[in-house]
Design an enzyme around this catalytic site. Structure first.
Site, PDB file in Angstrom:
ATOM      1  N   ARG A 211       0.852  -1.196   0.000  1.00 49.67           N
ATOM      2  CA  ARG A 211       0.000   0.000   0.000  1.00 49.67           C
ATOM      3  C   ARG A 211       0.879   1.234   0.000  1.00 49.67           C
ATOM      4  O   ARG A 211       1.626   1.472   0.955  1.00 49.67           O
ATOM      5  CB  ARG A 211      -0.871   0.009   1.248  1.00 49.67           C
ATOM      6  CG  ARG A 211      -1.623  -1.316   1.437  1.00 49.67           C
ATOM      7  CD  ARG A 211      -3.087  -1.134   1.375  1.00 49.67           C
ATOM      8  NE  ARG A 211      -3.765  -2.412   1.267  1.00 49.67           N
ATOM      9  CZ  ARG A 211      -4.984  -2.641   1.730  1.00 49.67           C
ATOM     10  NH1 ARG A 211      -5.641  -1.692   2.360  1.00 49.67           N
ATOM     11  NH2 ARG A 211      -5.558  -3.814   1.546  1.00 49.67           N
ATOM     12  N   GLU A 213       0.554   4.102   0.811  1.00 48.31           N
ATOM     13  CA  GLU A 213      -0.026   5.172   1.624  1.00 48.31           C
ATOM     14  C   GLU A 213       1.095   6.094   2.065  1.00 48.31           C
ATOM     15  O   GLU A 213       2.127   5.629   2.543  1.00 48.31           O
ATOM     16  CB  GLU A 213      -0.735   4.581   2.843  1.00 48.31           C
ATOM     17  CG  GLU A 213      -1.945   3.778   2.437  1.00 48.31           C
ATOM     18  CD  GLU A 213      -2.499   2.900   3.555  1.00 48.31           C
ATOM     19  OE1 GLU A 213      -3.612   3.154   3.987  1.00 48.31           O
ATOM     20  OE2 GLU A 213      -1.794   1.964   3.961  1.00 48.31           O
ATOM     21  N   ARG A 219       0.473   2.483  13.064  1.00 45.58           N
ATOM     22  CA  ARG A 219      -0.266   1.271  12.710  1.00 45.58           C
ATOM     23  C   ARG A 219      -0.417   1.044  11.207  1.00 45.58           C
ATOM     24  O   ARG A 219      -1.238   0.237  10.779  1.00 45.58           O
ATOM     25  CB  ARG A 219      -1.626   1.274  13.398  1.00 45.58           C
ATOM     26  CG  ARG A 219      -2.505   2.420  13.031  1.00 45.58           C
ATOM     27  CD  ARG A 219      -3.901   2.196  13.601  1.00 45.58           C
ATOM     28  NE  ARG A 219      -4.861   2.875  12.784  1.00 45.58           N
ATOM     29  CZ  ARG A 219      -5.033   4.184  12.772  1.00 45.58           C
ATOM     30  NH1 ARG A 219      -4.312   4.956  13.566  1.00 45.58           N
ATOM     31  NH2 ARG A 219      -5.921   4.735  11.987  1.00 45.58           N
ATOM     32  N   HIS A 220       0.348   1.764  10.399  1.00 40.38           N
ATOM     33  CA  HIS A 220       0.341   1.520   8.951  1.00 40.38           C
ATOM     34  C   HIS A 220       1.732   1.124   8.476  1.00 40.38           C
ATOM     35  O   HIS A 220       2.723   1.724   8.885  1.00 40.38           O
ATOM     36  CB  HIS A 220      -0.072   2.780   8.182  1.00 40.38           C
ATOM     37  CG  HIS A 220      -1.524   3.090   8.288  1.00 40.38           C
ATOM     38  ND1 HIS A 220      -2.029   3.905   9.253  1.00 40.38           N
ATOM     39  CD2 HIS A 220      -2.578   2.680   7.534  1.00 40.38           C
ATOM     40  CE1 HIS A 220      -3.347   4.000   9.101  1.00 40.38           C
ATOM     41  NE2 HIS A 220      -3.703   3.254   8.075  1.00 40.38           N
ATOM     42  N   GLU A 356      -8.670  -0.759  13.831  1.00 37.16           N
ATOM     43  CA  GLU A 356      -9.335  -1.741  12.961  1.00 37.16           C
ATOM     44  C   GLU A 356      -8.402  -2.918  12.705  1.00 37.16           C
ATOM     45  O   GLU A 356      -7.222  -2.729  12.422  1.00 37.16           O
ATOM     46  CB  GLU A 356      -9.662  -1.041  11.632  1.00 37.16           C
ATOM     47  CG  GLU A 356     -10.263  -1.962  10.605  1.00 37.16           C
ATOM     48  CD  GLU A 356     -10.228  -1.337   9.206  1.00 37.16           C
ATOM     49  OE1 GLU A 356     -10.632  -0.176   9.051  1.00 37.16           O
ATOM     50  OE2 GLU A 356      -9.780  -2.035   8.277  1.00 37.16           O
ATOM     51  N   SER A 359     -11.389  -6.056   7.653  1.00 38.92           N
ATOM     52  CA  SER A 359     -12.521  -5.630   6.816  1.00 38.92           C
ATOM     53  C   SER A 359     -13.015  -6.844   6.062  1.00 38.92           C
ATOM     54  O   SER A 359     -12.196  -7.658   5.619  1.00 38.92           O
ATOM     55  CB  SER A 359     -12.104  -4.621   5.756  1.00 38.92           C
ATOM     56  OG  SER A 359     -11.918  -3.376   6.304  1.00 38.92           O
ATOM     57  N   ARG A 407      -1.203  -6.043  12.640  1.00 40.84           N
ATOM     58  CA  ARG A 407      -2.119  -5.406  13.612  1.00 40.84           C
ATOM     59  C   ARG A 407      -2.602  -6.425  14.646  1.00 40.84           C
ATOM     60  O   ARG A 407      -2.785  -6.099  15.811  1.00 40.84           O
ATOM     61  CB  ARG A 407      -3.301  -4.769  12.893  1.00 40.84           C
ATOM     62  CG  ARG A 407      -2.886  -3.537  12.113  1.00 40.84           C
ATOM     63  CD  ARG A 407      -4.094  -2.775  11.657  1.00 40.84           C
ATOM     64  NE  ARG A 407      -3.682  -1.640  10.857  1.00 40.84           N
ATOM     65  CZ  ARG A 407      -4.515  -0.728  10.385  1.00 40.84           C
ATOM     66  NH1 ARG A 407      -5.798  -0.810  10.653  1.00 40.84           N
ATOM     67  NH2 ARG A 407      -4.065   0.272   9.671  1.00 40.84           N
TER      68      ARG A 407
HETATM   69  P1  ATP Z   1      -7.482   0.565   6.599  1.00 45.51           P
HETATM   70  O1  ATP Z   1      -6.415   1.450   6.034  1.00 45.51           O
HETATM   71  O2  ATP Z   1      -7.029  -0.800   6.729  1.00 45.51           O
HETATM   72  O3  ATP Z   1      -8.819   0.673   5.931  1.00 45.51           O
HETATM   73  P2  ATP Z   1      -7.364   2.232   8.843  1.00 45.51           P
HETATM   74  O4  ATP Z   1      -8.023   2.156  10.179  1.00 45.51           O
HETATM   75  O5  ATP Z   1      -5.938   2.403   8.837  1.00 45.51           O
HETATM   76  O6  ATP Z   1      -7.768   0.950   8.081  1.00 45.51           O
HETATM   77  P3  ATP Z   1      -7.444   4.269   6.866  1.00 45.51           P
HETATM   78  O7  ATP Z   1      -8.671   4.810   6.201  1.00 45.51           O
HETATM   79  O8  ATP Z   1      -6.428   3.654   6.027  1.00 45.51           O
HETATM   80  O9  ATP Z   1      -8.066   3.348   8.009  1.00 45.51           O
HETATM   81  O10 ATP Z   1      -6.700   5.371   7.657  1.00 45.51           O
HETATM   82  C1  ATP Z   1      -7.402   6.184   8.467  1.00 45.51           C
HETATM   83  C2  ATP Z   1      -6.526   6.669   9.589  1.00 45.51           C
HETATM   84  O11 ATP Z   1      -5.158   6.690   9.212  1.00 45.51           O
HETATM   85  C3  ATP Z   1      -6.868   8.084   9.916  1.00 45.51           C
HETATM   86  O12 ATP Z   1      -7.952   8.147  10.802  1.00 45.51           O
HETATM   87  C4  ATP Z   1      -5.580   8.545  10.520  1.00 45.51           C
HETATM   88  O13 ATP Z   1      -5.434   8.155  11.866  1.00 45.51           O
HETATM   89  C5  ATP Z   1      -4.554   7.825   9.738  1.00 45.51           C
HETATM   90  N1  ATP Z   1      -4.086   8.691   8.652  1.00 45.51           N
HETATM   91  C6  ATP Z   1      -4.517   8.709   7.391  1.00 45.51           C
HETATM   92  N2  ATP Z   1      -3.877   9.617   6.666  1.00 45.51           N
HETATM   93  C7  ATP Z   1      -2.987  10.182   7.492  1.00 45.51           C
HETATM   94  C8  ATP Z   1      -2.001  11.175   7.323  1.00 45.51           C
HETATM   95  N3  ATP Z   1      -1.804  11.799   6.163  1.00 45.51           N
HETATM   96  N4  ATP Z   1      -1.253  11.514   8.381  1.00 45.51           N
HETATM   97  C9  ATP Z   1      -1.429  10.903   9.563  1.00 45.51           C
HETATM   98  N5  ATP Z   1      -2.351   9.952   9.782  1.00 45.51           N
HETATM   99  C10 ATP Z   1      -3.133   9.592   8.770  1.00 45.51           C
HETATM  100  P1  AMO Z   2      -8.608  -3.432   4.022  1.00 47.12           P
HETATM  101  O1  AMO Z   2      -8.034  -2.466   3.057  1.00 47.12           O
HETATM  102  O2  AMO Z   2      -9.462  -2.872   5.097  1.00 47.12           O
HETATM  103  O3  AMO Z   2      -9.519  -4.518   3.259  1.00 47.12           O
HETATM  104  O4  AMO Z   2      -7.446  -4.295   4.665  1.00 47.12           O
HETATM  105  C1  AMO Z   2      -7.729  -5.366   5.546  1.00 47.12           C
HETATM  106  C2  AMO Z   2      -6.927  -5.258   6.812  1.00 47.12           C
HETATM  107  O5  AMO Z   2      -5.521  -5.232   6.506  1.00 47.12           O
HETATM  108  C3  AMO Z   2      -4.840  -4.418   7.429  1.00 47.12           C
HETATM  109  N1  AMO Z   2      -4.148  -3.339   6.727  1.00 47.12           N
HETATM  110  C4  AMO Z   2      -2.972  -2.825   7.068  1.00 47.12           C
HETATM  111  N2  AMO Z   2      -2.116  -3.115   8.054  1.00 47.12           N
HETATM  112  C5  AMO Z   2      -0.992  -2.401   8.137  1.00 47.12           C
HETATM  113  N3  AMO Z   2      -0.647  -1.417   7.284  1.00 47.12           N
HETATM  114  C6  AMO Z   2      -1.465  -1.088   6.261  1.00 47.12           C
HETATM  115  N4  AMO Z   2      -1.115  -0.127   5.410  1.00 47.12           N
HETATM  116  C7  AMO Z   2      -2.689  -1.804   6.117  1.00 47.12           C
HETATM  117  N5  AMO Z   2      -3.716  -1.744   5.263  1.00 47.12           N
HETATM  118  C8  AMO Z   2      -4.581  -2.680   5.634  1.00 47.12           C
HETATM  119  C9  AMO Z   2      -5.874  -3.856   8.395  1.00 47.12           C
HETATM  120  C10 AMO Z   2      -7.147  -3.968   7.608  1.00 47.12           C
HETATM  121  O6  AMO Z   2      -8.260  -4.088   8.447  1.00 47.12           O
HETATM  122  N6  AMO Z   2      -9.923  -6.643   0.329  1.00 47.12           N
HETATM  123  C11 AMO Z   2     -10.282  -6.149   1.657  1.00 47.12           C
HETATM  124  C12 AMO Z   2     -10.528  -7.291   2.616  1.00 47.12           C
HETATM  125  C13 AMO Z   2     -11.740  -8.123   2.283  1.00 47.12           C
HETATM  126  O7  AMO Z   2     -12.843  -7.549   2.130  1.00 47.12           O
HETATM  127  O8  AMO Z   2     -11.620  -9.352   2.236  1.00 47.12           O
HETATM  128  C14 AMO Z   2      -9.150  -5.260   2.162  1.00 47.12           C
HETATM  129  O9  AMO Z   2      -8.047  -5.287   1.708  1.00 47.12           O
HETATM  130  O10 AMO Z   2      -5.896  -4.690   9.544  1.00 47.12           O
END
Ligand code: ATP
Ligand code: AMO
Length: 433
Positions: A211, A213, A219-220, A356, A359, A407
């Protein structure tokens, strides 16, 4: 393999050759000790200076910390030794001398910041508590695999180099594939569905997702390990049951099989397996409860994604793992099926109070609805023809999820930073080692 005895197996009365790293040298004057460490523990090597050969004493006590040595001698009982036994050396062989200037102190007496630790993982992993994280990680993945097999799932491996992305919002890493544009895969989503639609029916995969991102959070990761499930003739409730089962199996395995590792991490006393069923709140209930906490400056309204502070407030309110179900269709991806009423989707998230974890949802298996979904999300269905066409040849209803491996590990162990759950994390600043 070299003929050697693990330190943990050295018994009084044995003549043994132990090999490992020089953990510490303690010189008390007439007597000195070398503490040798290997994968199984540590053992004391005793040097009585006046009674032993000078060369032997000089080699054993002159060696720098973290050098690799092999020591042969008699194992004797010694109540004052840390493990109750010691080796009286007959020979000491320095196999690989370490530079006396170490970038990191594996004994942990001097703290190192995370970045220094990650730059020197080999030395970092010589610490019990760091090794424990990765022993536990291995056990969690083993337990997840076992639970999937109990659910009659087949383990699959899908391509990581792909032509198209699927997870809207998160960016793709582009690469060049024999002159053509390609990407590192963000999720096995489409491939796992294609296999669930075959006679294989139930599949799981544990593999990397990529990703791009930009954000840098605790947590990413830019390369993470996804634990994916997909099952034919399953709906979202079945997928939630499987997700809950896998998460609980991971906790149970750690509780049952990782006593020493939890001890090393200082978690043995308080470690507990989540009890009871994880509550399932609808998205609507979730926003109402978040609003009622008064923690947010602005009230959430239907259709909003849940902000991190909202998730935290709800996590504190619920106090354990919980699902959020019945999300608005518009904030879930095209492959998630709607719920009779077009406003609601079958998508769900599994939350740990801190973040989270999962998903998932039931998938859209009706060809014409799938094509509409692509168009609504601004994606060109022609680019996904390899996927959509299989929905014309008998696609059963199916559901699944993706669980973030790091996570899961991080929340089970209460780690502050997701990078601690990966040997060589990839993040915005880190491409090597
Ligand atoms: P997922 O990415 O798996 O769907 P997630 O809980 O990480 O789950 P995202 O939508 O990816 O959800 O990220 C949302 C959260 O990530 C935000 O609420 C914020 O805490 C953090 N985030 C996103 N963009 C930024 C950024 N540019 N700087 C700092 N934090 C960020
Ligand atoms: P989603 O994008 O929510 O869903 O990803 C699923 C789970 O993967 C983990 N995750 C991450 N962990 C660490 N760093 C990241 N950048 C990151 N991105 C995601 C989270 C998240 O909940 N295709 C769907 C899943 C499905 O529907 O089967 C998907 O990828 O724990």
């Amino acid at each position: 393999m070299q003929d050697r005895t693990y330190t943990a197996d050295a018994e009084p009365g044995d003549d043994a050759t132990v090999a490992g790293w020089v953990h510490e040298i303690r010189d008390l004057g007439g007597i000195a000790f070398l503490i040798l460490r290997d994968a199984t523990g540590k053992i004391q090597i005793k040097f009585e200076k006046d009674e032993m050969d000078d060369d032997l004493v000089e080699t054993g006590l002159g060696v720098s910390r973290e050098s690799v040595v092999s020591v042969s001698g008699a194992v004797e009982e010694e109540p004052r030794a840390p493990t109750g036994v010691e080796v009286v050396p007959e020979s000491v062989d320095v196999i690989s001398a370490a530079d006396p200037e170490l970038p990191l102190d594996p004994s942990g007496k001097v703290d190192a910041d995370l970045s220094t630790r990650l730059d020197n993982r080999t030395l970092d992993l010589r610490k019990d508590e760091v090794q424990a994280v990765f022993e536990i990680r291995a056990e969690i993945l083993r337990a997840a695999r076992e639970r999937f097999r109990e659910f009659h799932c087949t383990e699959i491996n899908t391509p990581k180099i792909v032509a198209t992305g699927t997870e809207g919002g998160t960016e793709l890493f582009p690469i060049t594939y024999f002159g053509e544009e390609a990407f590192m895969n963000q999720s096995p989503q489409l491939f796992k569905q294609l296999i669930a639609g075959s006679n294989v029916e139930r599949v799981f995969e544990i593999g990397p997702i990529f990703r791009a991102e930009e954000h840098n959070t605790p947590r990413h990761l830019n390369e993470a390990t996804s634990i994916d499930f997909e099952g034919a003739f399953c709906d979202q409730n079945d997928a939630m049951d499987v997700a809950e089962g896998v998460v609980k199996a991971a906790y149970e395995a750690v509780a049952e099989n990782c006593g020493d590792e939890l001890e090393a991490l200082g978690l043995a006393e308080d470690f507990s397996v989540p009890e009871g069923d994880f509550p399932r709140l609808s998205y609507e209930e979730a926003i109402e409860r978040i609003n009622a906490t008064g923690e947010l400056d602005e009230q959430l309204v239907w259709g909003d994604d849940l902000p991190t502070e909202g998730e935290k407030a709800l996590g504190d309110d619920v106090g354990g793992h919980y699902f959020i179900t019945d999300w608005p269709s518009e904030i879930k991806p095209f492959y998630i099926m709607d719920h009779g009423d077009e406003e609601l989707s079958t998508g769900f998230d599994l939350m740990h109070p801190r973040m989270e974890l999962v998903s998932g949802g039931q998938r859209e298996h009706r060809h014409e609805h799938l094509i509409e979904g692509f168009e609504q999300q601004g994606l060109d269905p022609d680019q996904f023809e390899y996927y959509t066409k299989m929905f014309k040849y008998g696609m059963p209803p199916h559901a699944g999820f993706g669980l973030g491996g790091e996570r899961l590990i991080m929340t089970i162990l209460g780690l502050d930073n997701i990078r601690e759950a990966v040997l060589f994390p990839r993040d915005r600043q880190r491409l090597s080692p």
